[in-house]
Design an enzyme around this catalytic site. Sequence first.
Site, PDB file in Angstrom:
ATOM      1  N   HIS A 295      -9.480   3.172  -1.463  1.00  0.00           N
ATOM      2  CA  HIS A 295      -8.025   2.624  -1.550  1.00  0.00           C
ATOM      3  C   HIS A 295      -7.519   1.816  -2.453  1.00  0.00           C
ATOM      4  O   HIS A 295      -7.454   0.476  -2.424  1.00  0.00           O
ATOM      5  CB  HIS A 295      -7.825   2.034  -0.106  1.00  0.00           C
ATOM      6  CG  HIS A 295      -6.572   1.589   0.543  1.00  0.00           C
ATOM      7  ND1 HIS A 295      -5.305   1.977  -0.022  1.00  0.00           N
ATOM      8  CD2 HIS A 295      -5.990   0.490   1.178  1.00  0.00           C
ATOM      9  CE1 HIS A 295      -4.265   1.567   0.285  1.00  0.00           C
ATOM     10  NE2 HIS A 295      -4.661   0.608   1.182  1.00  0.00           N
TER      11      HIS A 295
ATOM     12  N   CYS B 119       0.720  -1.305   0.363  1.00  0.00           N
ATOM     13  CA  CYS B 119       0.066  -0.017   0.000  1.00  0.00           C
ATOM     14  C   CYS B 119       0.787   1.473   0.357  1.00  0.00           C
ATOM     15  O   CYS B 119       0.363   2.479  -0.257  1.00  0.00           O
ATOM     16  CB  CYS B 119      -0.888  -0.066   1.263  1.00  0.00           C
ATOM     17  SG  CYS B 119      -1.896  -1.354   1.262  1.00  0.00           S
TER      18      CYS B 119
END
Length: 414
Positions: free
Chosen positions: A356, A87
């Site tokens: 996200h 991420c």
Amino acid sequence: MQDSVYVAGVGMTRFALLPGRTVKQLVREAVSACLDDAGARAADVEAAFFANVGQGLLEGQTGTPGQMALRPLGFQAIPIVNVENACASGMTALHLGMAQVRAGMADIVLAIGAEKLSVEDVAKRDALFAGGMDVHDRDAAMARLAALGAGTSVPLAEGERSVFMDMYGCWARAHMADFGTTRRQLAAIAAKNHGHSVDNPYCQFRRAFTVDEVLAARSLSYPLTVPMCSPYSDGAAAALLCSAEGLRRLGDAARAGAVRIAASVLQTGSDRDDRDWDRHVTRLAADRAYDQAGIGPDAIDLAEVHDATAFGELLNVENLRLAARGEGGPAAERGDFTLGGRVPVNVSGGLESRGHPLAATGLAQIHELVTQLRGRAGPRQVAGARHAMLENGGGLYGVEDAAAAVAILAAPGA
């Protein structure tokens, strides 16, 4: 070595589940917006860093995804480097691009992150997230996390979710045990971010929630409910980085809107006791960033942090020293981190609302902070913003992020 590196342009897509769009289409939209923002052309760019986590597994593009996405846009005869750091991939691409400029190897560099998580084969998507930890030691890692969050009687986890939601549940329960953090404080963070999202057209979700609505929503992994957690998303975001010479080439408009990168830190963790919160990898990275920038937490006017869950925001405002350890929850309840508060956090809506799409997230944070520091954020503008900070974490090693990126940006003229 170049003394300063600037963000001259930013661009992003709206984040959402977009099954009809490809990674290449998302990249085209974000890169085109970024170049237009800087008054640049593809031919001006001397290197590109392309961040992606899942395309190989989910689409079968197992190699050179950056070349496949960028060559059709006119990026030719330049180094294109493919980046994966879970991420934190987007901010890793920016960090590497900044290093390229600082080393004098290029004056104009593109950082781009893109991800597409809307797939029919959800088992592959689950495998993508599960691969963010050591696959040879998964059982031991989960046992260690469970021990960290032990001692609280909790209901069974419910519903579809990535394994990282269970990790955040363990971290949150440990923080509750050590500092008295409450579910209501976590709900206050989620309600704040969903409230901020209403004024951000890039957000996947733009619905305001009350604290009570957040608490009453479906549970995922105690103490977390669905509105406290980031969704699966598709999207892309980009930033154009320049030296002073690069800005000169692009012209007066680029110079006028250039945001200086005052600090950029990328690091892994260090061995520590699992409950030694003050040696968390993000705390260590934040302290290095303050040293680089030559300022302290009191100079930060706003922040974007990696709220994959509401607890992620609570933990990281403490790691960034925007609240004392154990005070993140009470500060959120007081409104310290709400637009108009002491240090607004995730005025974009954060991951909980914006979405996200893994590798795009860090560069979406850059997009928001550059927009704020230019004074162009409209109804979500933080008045008088001069310095902004971001935190973008990825993966799991032990009981913390495997990779942590922290940056500080300075407004034009600051």
